[in-house]
Motif scaffolding. Structure first.
Motif, PDB file in Angstrom:
ATOM      1  N   GLU A 495       0.944  -1.181   0.119  1.00  0.00           N
ATOM      2  CA  GLU A 495      -0.013   0.042   0.056  1.00  0.00           C
ATOM      3  C   GLU A 495       0.890   1.101   0.033  1.00  0.00           C
ATOM      4  N   ALA A 496       0.807   2.181  -1.027  1.00  0.00           N
ATOM      5  CA  ALA A 496       1.624   3.446  -0.975  1.00  0.00           C
ATOM      6  C   ALA A 496       1.212   4.148  -0.043  1.00  0.00           C
ATOM      7  N   VAL A 497       2.075   4.936   0.733  1.00  0.00           N
ATOM      8  CA  VAL A 497       1.860   5.996   1.725  1.00  0.00           C
ATOM      9  C   VAL A 497       2.381   7.334   0.960  1.00  0.00           C
ATOM     10  N   ASN A 498       3.684   7.222   0.440  1.00  0.00           N
ATOM     11  CA  ASN A 498       3.991   8.589  -0.190  1.00  0.00           C
ATOM     12  C   ASN A 498       5.041   7.839  -1.300  1.00  0.00           C
ATOM     13  N   LYS A 499       5.970   8.741  -1.646  1.00  0.00           N
ATOM     14  CA  LYS A 499       6.882   8.632  -2.927  1.00  0.00           C
ATOM     15  C   LYS A 499       7.754   7.805  -2.433  1.00  0.00           C
ATOM     16  N   VAL A 500       8.301   7.659  -1.113  1.00  0.00           N
ATOM     17  CA  VAL A 500       9.315   6.999  -0.640  1.00  0.00           C
ATOM     18  C   VAL A 500       8.846   5.615   0.050  1.00  0.00           C
ATOM     19  N   GLN A 501       7.864   5.716   0.921  1.00  0.00           N
ATOM     20  CA  GLN A 501       7.546   4.593   1.787  1.00  0.00           C
ATOM     21  C   GLN A 501       6.392   4.025   1.355  1.00  0.00           C
ATOM     22  N   THR A 502       6.157   2.714   1.715  1.00  0.00           N
ATOM     23  CA  THR A 502       5.203   1.773   1.378  1.00  0.00           C
ATOM     24  C   THR A 502       4.860   1.037   2.450  1.00  0.00           C
ATOM     25  N   MET A 503       3.541   0.553   2.701  1.00  0.00           N
ATOM     26  CA  MET A 503       3.510  -0.310   3.800  1.00  0.00           C
ATOM     27  C   MET A 503       3.094  -1.631   3.136  1.00  0.00           C
ATOM     28  N   GLY A 504       3.766  -2.724   3.666  1.00  0.00           N
ATOM     29  CA  GLY A 504       3.694  -4.148   3.134  1.00  0.00           C
ATOM     30  C   GLY A 504       3.304  -4.998   4.228  1.00  0.00           C
ATOM     31  N   ILE A 518      -8.837 -15.288  -1.824  1.00  0.00           N
ATOM     32  CA  ILE A 518      -8.129 -14.422  -2.711  1.00  0.00           C
ATOM     33  C   ILE A 518      -9.123 -13.499  -3.462  1.00  0.00           C
ATOM     34  N   ASP A 519     -10.052 -14.203  -3.824  1.00  0.00           N
ATOM     35  CA  ASP A 519     -11.319 -13.299  -4.593  1.00  0.00           C
ATOM     36  C   ASP A 519     -11.622 -12.254  -3.668  1.00  0.00           C
ATOM     37  N   LEU A 520     -11.872 -12.466  -2.518  1.00  0.00           N
ATOM     38  CA  LEU A 520     -12.467 -11.497  -1.294  1.00  0.00           C
ATOM     39  C   LEU A 520     -11.409 -10.412  -1.319  1.00  0.00           C
ATOM     40  N   LEU A 521     -10.013 -10.795  -1.258  1.00  0.00           N
ATOM     41  CA  LEU A 521      -9.092  -9.532  -1.175  1.00  0.00           C
ATOM     42  C   LEU A 521      -9.011  -8.665  -2.311  1.00  0.00           C
ATOM     43  N   ARG A 522      -8.903  -9.435  -3.553  1.00  0.00           N
ATOM     44  CA  ARG A 522      -8.924  -8.526  -4.448  1.00  0.00           C
ATOM     45  C   ARG A 522     -10.306  -7.620  -4.799  1.00  0.00           C
ATOM     46  N   ARG A 523     -11.398  -8.026  -4.568  1.00  0.00           N
ATOM     47  CA  ARG A 523     -12.532  -7.247  -4.297  1.00  0.00           C
ATOM     48  C   ARG A 523     -12.299  -6.015  -3.660  1.00  0.00           C
ATOM     49  N   ARG A 524     -11.354  -5.857  -2.727  1.00  0.00           N
ATOM     50  CA  ARG A 524     -11.011  -4.792  -1.720  1.00  0.00           C
ATOM     51  C   ARG A 524     -10.145  -3.814  -2.310  1.00  0.00           C
ATOM     52  N   LEU A 525      -9.542  -4.142  -3.495  1.00  0.00           N
ATOM     53  CA  LEU A 525      -8.396  -3.366  -4.107  1.00  0.00           C
ATOM     54  C   LEU A 525      -8.750  -2.068  -4.806  1.00  0.00           C
ATOM     55  N   PRO A 526      -9.864  -2.201  -5.741  1.00  0.00           N
ATOM     56  CA  PRO A 526     -10.202  -1.040  -6.519  1.00  0.00           C
ATOM     57  C   PRO A 526     -10.306  -0.021  -5.636  1.00  0.00           C
ATOM     58  N   GLY A 527     -10.124   1.247  -6.028  1.00  0.00           N
ATOM     59  CA  GLY A 527     -10.193   2.631  -5.461  1.00  0.00           C
ATOM     60  C   GLY A 527      -9.355   2.825  -4.087  1.00  0.00           C
ATOM     61  N   THR A 528      -8.653   2.058  -4.016  1.00  0.00           N
ATOM     62  CA  THR A 528      -7.713   2.136  -2.684  1.00  0.00           C
ATOM     63  C   THR A 528      -5.987   2.114  -3.288  1.00  0.00           C
ATOM     64  N   ALA A 529      -5.123   2.531  -2.356  1.00  0.00           N
ATOM     65  CA  ALA A 529      -3.661   2.626  -2.747  1.00  0.00           C
ATOM     66  C   ALA A 529      -2.970   1.365  -2.697  1.00  0.00           C
ATOM     67  N   MET A 530      -4.066   0.057  -2.368  1.00  0.00           N
ATOM     68  CA  MET A 530      -3.466  -1.150  -2.490  1.00  0.00           C
ATOM     69  C   MET A 530      -3.171  -1.864  -3.390  1.00  0.00           C
ATOM     70  N   ARG A 531      -2.039  -2.901  -3.902  1.00  0.00           N
ATOM     71  CA  ARG A 531      -1.963  -3.766  -4.845  1.00  0.00           C
ATOM     72  C   ARG A 531      -1.426  -5.133  -4.107  1.00  0.00           C
ATOM     73  N   THR A 532      -1.896  -6.105  -4.878  1.00  0.00           N
ATOM     74  CA  THR A 532      -0.963  -7.194  -4.512  1.00  0.00           C
ATOM     75  C   THR A 532       0.369  -7.467  -5.049  1.00  0.00           C
ATOM     76  N   ALA A 533       1.171  -7.856  -4.186  1.00  0.00           N
ATOM     77  CA  ALA A 533       2.679  -8.433  -4.700  1.00  0.00           C
ATOM     78  C   ALA A 533       2.936  -9.829  -4.821  1.00  0.00           C
ATOM     79  N   TYR A 534       1.936 -10.445  -4.247  1.00  0.00           N
ATOM     80  CA  TYR A 534       1.893 -12.100  -4.245  1.00  0.00           C
ATOM     81  C   TYR A 534       0.736 -12.664  -3.908  1.00  0.00           C
ATOM     82  N   VAL A 535       0.136 -13.386  -4.780  1.00  0.00           N
ATOM     83  CA  VAL A 535      -0.747 -14.396  -4.401  1.00  0.00           C
ATOM     84  C   VAL A 535      -0.710 -15.445  -4.750  1.00  0.00           C
ATOM     85  N   PRO A 536      -1.233 -16.662  -3.997  1.00  0.00           N
ATOM     86  CA  PRO A 536      -0.997 -17.972  -4.426  1.00  0.00           C
ATOM     87  C   PRO A 536      -1.928 -18.050  -5.847  1.00  0.00           C
ATOM     88  N   GLY A 537      -1.174 -18.976  -6.579  1.00  0.00           N
ATOM     89  CA  GLY A 537      -1.682 -19.321  -7.834  1.00  0.00           C
ATOM     90  C   GLY A 537      -1.969 -18.140  -8.979  1.00  0.00           C
TER      91      GLY A 537
END
Length: 810
Positions: A495-504, A518-537
């Motif tokens: 999750e991007a916090v600023n240009k330098v730091q990110t929360m992992g 995984i589907d539940l998590l992905r539904r939460r991502l649109p409209g946020t600063a979050m992105r998946t770096a790794y999900v199984p499969g």
């Protein structure tokens, strides 16, 4: 004049000083006679009865001041400067010993005691300018050279009271060279009591007032010396100074006269609350957006959420729940039982409440945050978050609680929990942290219900390493738990916090993540600063996280990665030390104190501390000894004594620092580990110094034997109550300290009969301890704590060999 007696020393029969020219053809020209060749200046019964108590007060003041300055340096300056206090104290003590030798402090007991009383009085008075200098040290927005000049001046000012103490200790030891064991006992016992005294003093009085209280202790020492000397004026003046210090401390309880003006080099914020304890300064301030924040030592911060879950703010909070990466762990669980490690201002408790958890255990290590802030002054502001019916607050180290609890949890949450306070290492990346080791992850996973989730959030930077190291630790833990296909049990969300730091955020399950998860998590991502770096499969996952998790040769990936992301274990728990020595110069030039360079510059700080310590040792110890070498002669027979002093100094500090690190998790509070280990080690060493030294050669064997015993007993008694744990620590530390206290005083007795200069012995021992304290951290970071203890044992083995050479030369 009998051989070896100092001119001007009292004759044993008459008690009067001999004339300077008395004897067989002795010239009036001043001759420098080594102190160690002299007979005692004061009769033994007098020294034994009278000098012990004032020496006890002096050394108690020294250690109390040293620990107090460690806390002040960690708060006022950057955390890594706290480490300099060790060198300041030891160099001051050794420099004072050299001055005592140059001044040739001789005379009858009354004269000697009067001189010691005046010195303690001066030490007491020097506390005030020292405190003023620390509290007004400004390195904010200054050039590096200005900061260097400011810190150098502060270094010298802080050495002054330790120099006075060194003068007293050396003079007393010199006066009672044939009672070294007794005096060494009071020396160590006083220091041990000073370490214990520090805790209640700073808890009740606060940091600045504790330093002032040390001045009161020195006044008491001056009174004791004045009573021995029957110097009424000195006693009256010392008593008046003591009363004055008590009044100043009482008036300054709320910082009316002396308080910190700068935190971590920056001007202090407009604080609403501030309080000290033995391992932190907790403050509360109002941010620009009108929210309240808790700060630990002016650095690590945690927000106090203001959410009324029965009102509109609670409805809005629940509606937005799931938009931030630390929320995700609660979305995947049945929401029954939650464990929060590092509750802080309560943001994770608010998340658990919003998720509908019916039982929330909040573990917070700092009692000021829990009792004084969240359940005290800001109870209403936080909407009584800590005292909600479903919340149970535990004051304890999170790792220790997890190890001893028998409960299982649906969610174990740990969001950005760390410490920027000074510890055994005195530096952030060099500070041991047992929350992020392989053994810790094993503990967390073992306390999950079948559907449970561990959610850990860390900072990440432009070039991934901190969260990536966490993933490396998790993979190693799952392998040790024999979990098949560990790549199916991990999810990484950034999750991007600023240009330098990110929360992992790393999510861990005891069972594989399902397609529904995984589907539940992905539904939460649109409209946020979050992105998946790794999900199984996910076959399209790229980047270092997917590369590490899916690598067929994980060890090769870790080896060739530009940062040190090796898994960390309890024996080498330096999670934040991610720099590689092979990239040292690259990290040095990148070191700009920003988030992206802060942790990787740790090796630069370690090397800088080593160089600074070496330079100050040469400047304040070796230079005076060489400049006045006629007063401090060295013969070939002296070298075994000097090498012995180095070996004992290095061995003692290596073992001491390693034991403190070992018992942090076992006892559950950093202050327990610090004070209990120091107290027991010094008390046991003081007792060992009083008794026969016939077992001094067995120190190395005892240390090496206890290395294997410590690990076993810690594992067996980890779930035990604190009283049983304290008994285990006593069982382990006291025998070790007892035998470690034998070698040095026996060497001093031998030196007193040889051609060695006792000042050189003291100086080399102090220098070895200063440099050994840096070496202790270097060895623990690179090799591990157990190896550091073993090397300390080898140092004592070398000392035993040198002791046999000294016995041959006596």
């Amino acid at each position: 004049m009998p051989e070896g007696r100092l001119r001007g020393a009292p004759h044993p029969a008459s008690g009067h000083p001999l004339p300077a020219c008395a004897g067989r053809g002795i010239s009036r020209r001043r001759r420098y006679t080594p102190f160690v060749a002299a007979e005692p200046l004061i009769d033994a019964p007098t020294r034994g009865r009278q000098f012990g108590f004032p020496l006890f007060l002096t050394t108690a003041s020294v250690l109390t001041l040293e620990l107090s300055l460690t806390r002040l340096f960690s708060v006022v300056l950057f955390y890594h400067y706290a480490f300099l206090v060790i060198s300041i104290a030891l160099l001051g003590l050794a420099a004072g010993a050299i001055v005592a030798r140059l001044m040739r402090t001789t005379g009858d007991p009354a004269t000697h005691a009067r001189r010691m009383a005046v010195t303690c009085l001066l030490a007491s008075v020097s506390i005030l300018p020292l405190l003023f200098a620390i509290l007004n040290t400004d390195i904010w927005l200054v050039t590096p050279w200005q900061a260097f000049g400011t810190l150098s001046s502060l270094y010298l000012i802080c050495m002054i009271p330790f120099g006075f103490a060194g003068f007293v200790i050396s003079s007393v030891m010199r006066a009672g060279s044939d009672r070294i064991s007794t005096l060494y006992f009071f020396d160590l016992f006083g220091a041990a009591c000073g370490g214990i005294l520090f805790v209640p003093l700073i808890d009740v009085l606060g940091g600045p007032n504790t330093v002032l209280a040390v001045g009161g202790l020195w006044s008491c020492a001056a009174i004791a010396w004045g009573v021995i000397a029957r110097a009424r004026r000195i006693v009256t003046l010392s008593l008046a100074l003591f009363v004055g210090i008590v009044l100043v401390v009482a008036f300054n309880m709320h910082g009316a006269l002396f308080d910190v003006r700068y935190l971590r080099g920056a001007p202090r914020k407009n604080e609403l609350f501030a309080r000290w304890n033995s391992f932190s300064r907790i403050s509360v301030f109002r941010a620009s957006n009108n929210t309240l924040w808790i700060e630990i030592d002016g650095g690590a911060g945690t927000v106090i959420p203001r959410v009324d879950f029965r009102g509109e703010s609670g409805r809005i909070y629940r509606a937005n729940f799931g938009r931030y990466s630390p929320d995700l762990g609660f979305l995947l669980t049945p929401r029954r039982r939650s464990l929060i490690i590092g509750a802080g201002g309560g943001i994770d408790i608010a998340r658990a409440v919003a998720a509908g958890s019916r039982s929330i255990t909040a573990v917070e290590i700092n009692p000021i945050i829990a009792r004084d802030v969240m359940e005290g002054r800001f109870w209403n502001y936080s909407q009584r978050l800590y005292t909600r019916p479903e919340v149970r607050v535990v004051i304890e180290d999170g790792r220790t609680f997890v190890q001893r609890t028998t409960e299982r949890y649906d969610t174990i949450q740990m969001s950005q929990v760390d410490t920027w306070a000074s510890s055994a290492a005195g530096a952030y990346a060099l500070t041991e942290n047992y929350l992020y080791t392989v053994e810790a992850i094993e503990n967390y996973v073992s306390k999950l219900t079948p559907e449970g989730v561990v959610s850990i959030t860390r900072w990440e930077f432009t070039r991934p390493r901190e969260t990536l190291r966490l993933v490396s630790v998790v993979l190693e833990a799952l392998d040790r738990l024999k979990v098949p296909n560990p790549e199916q049990h991990i999810v990484v969300v950034l999750e991007a916090v600023n240009k330098v730091q990110t929360m992992g955020t790393v999510l861990i399950r005891g069972r594989p993540f399902t397609a529904g998860d995984i589907d539940l998590l992905r539904r939460r991502l649109p409209g946020t600063a979050m992105r998946t770096a790794y999900v199984p499969g996910d076959r399209e996952s790229t980047g270092p996280f997917a590369a590490l998790i899916l690598s067929s040769d994980r060890r090769s990936f870790i080896t060739h990665y530009p940062f040190d992301i090796r898994p960390v274990f309890d024996d080498r728990p330096f999670f934040f030390f991610t720099g590689r020595w092979s990239n040292f110069w690259q990290d040095v030039f990148a070191f700009d104190m920003t988030g992206d360079a802060l942790n990787t510059g740790a090796q630069f700080l370690l090397l800088a501390l080593l160089i600074a310590s070496a330079v100050t040792v040469c400047l304040f110890l070796f230079a005076p000894l060489l400049l006045f070498r006629r007063a401090f002669p060295l013969g070939r027979a002296a070298f075994p004594f000097l090498a012995f002093a180095v070996a004992v100094g290095i061995g003692f500090i290596l073992v001491e620092v390693a034991l403190i690190q070992k018992f942090v998790v076992f006892l559950g509070q950093p202050v327990y580990s610090l004070t209990v280990v120091i107290f027991l080690l010094l008390v046991a060493s003081s007792l060992g110094s009083r008794l026969s030294s016939r077992f001094r050669d067995a120190v190395a064997l005892v240390i090496i034997g206890e290395v294997f015993l410590i690990g076993t007993l810690i594992r067996v008694y980890q779930p035990a109550v604190i009283e049983q744990k304290m008994a285990v620590v006593v069982l382990l530390v006291c025998p070790l300290g007892f035998v470690m206290g034998m070698p040095f005083p026996s060497a001093l007795r031998l030196a007193a009969r040889s051609a060695a200069s006792i000042e050189w012995v003291w100086a080399l021992n102090a220098a070895a301890t200063v440099l050994g304290s840096v070496l202790a951290i270097f060895l623990a970071v690179t090799l591990g704590i157990t190896q550091s203890i073993l090397i300390g044992g080898l140092a004592y083995g070398a000392a035993a060999f040198l002791a046999s050479r000294m016995d041959q030369n006596k």
